[in-house]
Design an enzyme around this catalytic site. Sequence first.
Site, PDB file in Angstrom:
ATOM      1  N   GLY A  38       0.866  -1.278  -0.149  1.00  0.00           N
ATOM      2  CA  GLY A  38       0.197  -0.045   0.092  1.00  0.00           C
ATOM      3  C   GLY A  38       0.835   1.250  -0.102  1.00  0.00           C
ATOM      4  N   GLY A  40       0.540   4.330   1.100  1.00  0.00           N
ATOM      5  CA  GLY A  40       0.890   5.032   2.318  1.00  0.00           C
ATOM      6  C   GLY A  40       1.515   4.292   3.183  1.00  0.00           C
ATOM      7  N   ASN A  42       3.889   1.978   2.560  1.00  0.00           N
ATOM      8  CA  ASN A  42       5.187   1.800   2.375  1.00  0.00           C
ATOM      9  C   ASN A  42       5.924   2.900   2.599  1.00  0.00           C
ATOM     10  OD1 ASN A  42       4.704  -0.637   1.197  1.00  0.00           O
ATOM     11  ND2 ASN A  42       4.418   0.045  -0.910  1.00  0.00           N
ATOM     12  N   GLY A 225      16.289  10.019 -13.410  1.00  0.00           N
ATOM     13  CA  GLY A 225      16.508  11.166 -12.197  1.00  0.00           C
ATOM     14  C   GLY A 225      15.180  11.648 -12.159  1.00  0.00           C
ATOM     15  N   ASP A 253       7.701   4.570  -3.789  1.00  0.00           N
ATOM     16  CA  ASP A 253       7.379   4.945  -2.152  1.00  0.00           C
ATOM     17  C   ASP A 253       8.484   4.892  -1.267  1.00  0.00           C
ATOM     18  OD1 ASP A 253       4.643   4.528  -3.048  1.00  0.00           O
ATOM     19  OD2 ASP A 253       4.500   2.461  -2.532  1.00  0.00           O
ATOM     20  N   SER A 294      12.548  -4.473   0.985  1.00  0.00           N
ATOM     21  CA  SER A 294      13.529  -4.269   0.460  1.00  0.00           C
ATOM     22  C   SER A 294      13.978  -2.750   0.643  1.00  0.00           C
ATOM     23  CB  SER A 294      13.331  -4.207  -1.164  1.00  0.00           C
ATOM     24  OG  SER A 294      12.426  -3.409  -1.537  1.00  0.00           O
TER      25      SER A 294
END
Length: 308
Positions: A38, A40, A42, A225, A253, A294
């Site tokens: 999600g 948010g 994350n 970038g 995120d 991760s």
Amino acid sequence: MDVVVVGSCNVDLICYTPRQPRPGETIHGTKFHTGYGGKGANQCVMAAKLGARTAMVAKLGNDFYGNNTKENFKQHEVDDTHVKQTDRDSSGVASIIVSEDGQNSIVIVSGANLLLSEDDVHAAKDLIRHSKVLVCQLEVPPSTSLAALRLAKSNKVYSIFNPAPAIENLDPQFYTACDMLCANESEAELLTGVPITDEQSAKLAAKKLHEKGCDTVLVTIGDKGSVLHTSGQEGLHIPADSVVAVDTTGAGDAFIGALAFYKATMPTLSLVESVKRASIIAAISCKSRGTQCSFPSADQLNPALLTL
């Protein structure tokens, strides 16, 4: 509180495959993983893993996935006082396919995320008022995110708005309610009508978003970038290092969560430097499988990334 995130929580059901399946095709996967996601959640967990004091305002189902999501927040020391559970719908779920080239496709069943309301924002008003940074997205009802942004604005709390997933005919009040709008290529393209194919087209899209009333616009363009547009820095390209991606899920995120961390805990750090550092952290997240798992924690990073 350093960072408050009003947004979505999902459980990620991730299948790893040699390639993305074509329509109507069944293929064999190589691995299955269940994780927490999600946008948010994350973004909130990324800021927490870097060392920010964080809190989440969200809605979960009163179910197995909801209970586990609450526990996941506790493990990452995220304040979940305003993460409420309901019997009216299931917790949100995301079915994700990750191919060997690191690309992903995602199907989201929003569930209880769509029940997060303006009343929930009002219940968390003291938390938001006393925070340093508010982060919102569009995986919950837009009216809820807009209410949170307005509350932050009226209390001089810096806000970052991630218009994801992007929606056509976005309420124009969003552009003036947030302090920073951060969008990727596809989101910026949908909001502006500018096809983004390179740095120059990203600059044009950023300019158009700025003209809609945003004080600060950041358009991310993957491994190329990002482009920053403010009144003083118009169309500034900020390059990013290229990495060999294993799994790009949640990289955007991670970037936004890191930006929120820097804004809240190192307010004197320049925006350009914050973007550069957030890009490095997002790139690191692409080197491992999974979403929140991760994301690097502070002790896994070069100390120079976390000091002025």
